[in-house]
Scaffold this motif. Sequence first.
Motif, short mmCIF file in Angstrom:
data_model
loop_
_atom_site.label_atom_id
_atom_site.label_comp_id
_atom_site.label_asym_id
_atom_site.label_seq_id
_atom_site.Cartn_x
_atom_site.Cartn_y
_atom_site.Cartn_z
N ILE A 35 0.85 -1.19 0.00
CA ILE A 35 0.00 0.00 0.00
C ILE A 35 0.89 1.24 0.00
N PRO A 36 0.69 2.17 -0.92
CA PRO A 36 1.52 3.39 -0.96
C PRO A 36 1.43 4.17 0.35
N ALA A 37 2.55 4.66 0.81
CA ALA A 37 2.60 5.37 2.10
C ALA A 37 1.69 6.58 2.12
N GLU A 38 1.55 7.26 0.97
CA GLU A 38 0.73 8.48 0.94
C GLU A 38 -0.76 8.18 1.09
N GLN A 39 -1.15 6.92 0.96
CA GLN A 39 -2.56 6.56 1.12
C GLN A 39 -2.91 6.24 2.58
N ILE A 40 -1.91 6.24 3.46
CA ILE A 40 -2.13 5.93 4.87
C ILE A 40 -1.78 7.16 5.70
N PHE B 197 -9.55 15.43 5.33
CA PHE B 197 -10.84 14.80 5.08
C PHE B 197 -11.20 14.86 3.59
N ALA B 198 -10.85 15.96 2.95
CA ALA B 198 -11.12 16.10 1.51
C ALA B 198 -10.35 15.05 0.71
N LYS B 199 -9.13 14.75 1.14
CA LYS B 199 -8.32 13.73 0.46
C LYS B 199 -8.92 12.34 0.65
N VAL B 200 -9.50 12.09 1.82
CA VAL B 200 -10.16 10.80 2.04
C VAL B 200 -11.39 10.69 1.16
N ARG C 14 -6.69 6.53 1.54
CA ARG C 14 -7.64 5.43 1.62
C ARG C 14 -7.69 4.77 2.99
N ILE C 15 -6.72 5.06 3.84
CA ILE C 15 -6.72 4.50 5.20
C ILE C 15 -6.37 5.62 6.17
N LEU C 16 -7.28 5.87 7.11
CA LEU C 16 -7.08 6.93 8.10
C LEU C 16 -7.17 6.33 9.49
N LEU C 17 -6.13 6.54 10.29
CA LEU C 17 -6.07 6.01 11.65
C LEU C 17 -6.22 7.15 12.65
N GLY C 18 -6.96 6.90 13.73
CA GLY C 18 -7.12 7.94 14.74
C GLY C 18 -7.80 7.42 15.99
N SER C 19 -7.82 8.26 17.01
CA SER C 19 -8.48 7.93 18.26
C SER C 19 -9.92 8.40 18.23
N THR C 20 -10.72 7.90 19.15
CA THR C 20 -12.13 8.30 19.22
C THR C 20 -12.25 9.80 19.46
N GLN C 21 -11.39 10.33 20.31
CA GLN C 21 -11.46 11.75 20.65
C GLN C 21 -11.13 12.63 19.45
#
Length: 303
Positions: free
Chosen positions: A238-243, A259-262, A268-275
């Motif tokens: 998976i390309p690094a720029e997609q994560i 968010f616009a890029k997503v 294509r892959i966004l990681l984050g916390s609930t907060q």
Amino acid sequence: MKDGEPCTSRGVSTVLEGVTPRPRTKGSMAWRFLPYELYSVQRYLQYDTLLRNGLQHFDAWASTFGETITALELAPEGTNYRAKTRFAKFHNLPELMLMFREIADIQTADMLKLPVPKVNYHNIKVAPSDIQKEMVASLAKRAEKVRARAVEPQVDNMLKITNDGRKLALDQRLIDPMLPDDAGSKVNACVDNMYRIWEEHADTRAAQLLFCDLSTPKGDGTFNVYDDIREKLIQRGIPAEQIRFIHEAATDAKKKELFAKVRSGEVRILLGSTQKMGAGTNVQDRLIAIHNLDCPWVRLEVA
């Protein structure tokens, strides 16, 4: 205004907005308020009504509208069970809701009929490693010492034990970074699933979200689950720029750009916390999957 005096006692007009309890079941009128939450709202907005009915104190309110049961539940250390008395359910519900409707505008999902996508839930179970089993046993021994007051609270306590248990359930390397990467761990199972979905939906450039509240990236070189997942996905092709990590967007403007890029399929892959990635994350246009690696600490964040 004195402590404990309701805000309506001096003729102050009060409106609470954004109170959105969710029904337990489709069409249910038993809202997912905790008892003291519902009582607190009533105390704020209809104290006179509570006073008139002799319900101004929580004990009186709870005995009228609530029922407690004692049942076995898993102990915090996760190795045995203990009896616990909890508020189990509401009773005299018609009378309670008749009173509550005087101050609440209630709209259920059936009434609103909002267009929402169909959700398919998948619970993926993984077996603990031998190291994790040994560590869980050590958590139980620590809990016994805490209950017996054989250790000072500043040295060890149930909060520390519970937090270590959460870390251990996520990845054993959070307890000791020198431990091996278990091939059958929760993290590796999630990586497998995310890569499969990424590959299957390459034609539509569908997006995925991953929520993880523990082991967020700190940028100091220490082990964390976020970097581990990204490195493994990159190794698979998976390309690094997609994560991306939500933590990389430190301002509202940067979040909007991310968010616009997503939404466009660039990320294509966004990681984050609930907060950081909970309410207000407007990325649903191409969203195909949401992964939850751990359980949020705060009850209201549990979907």
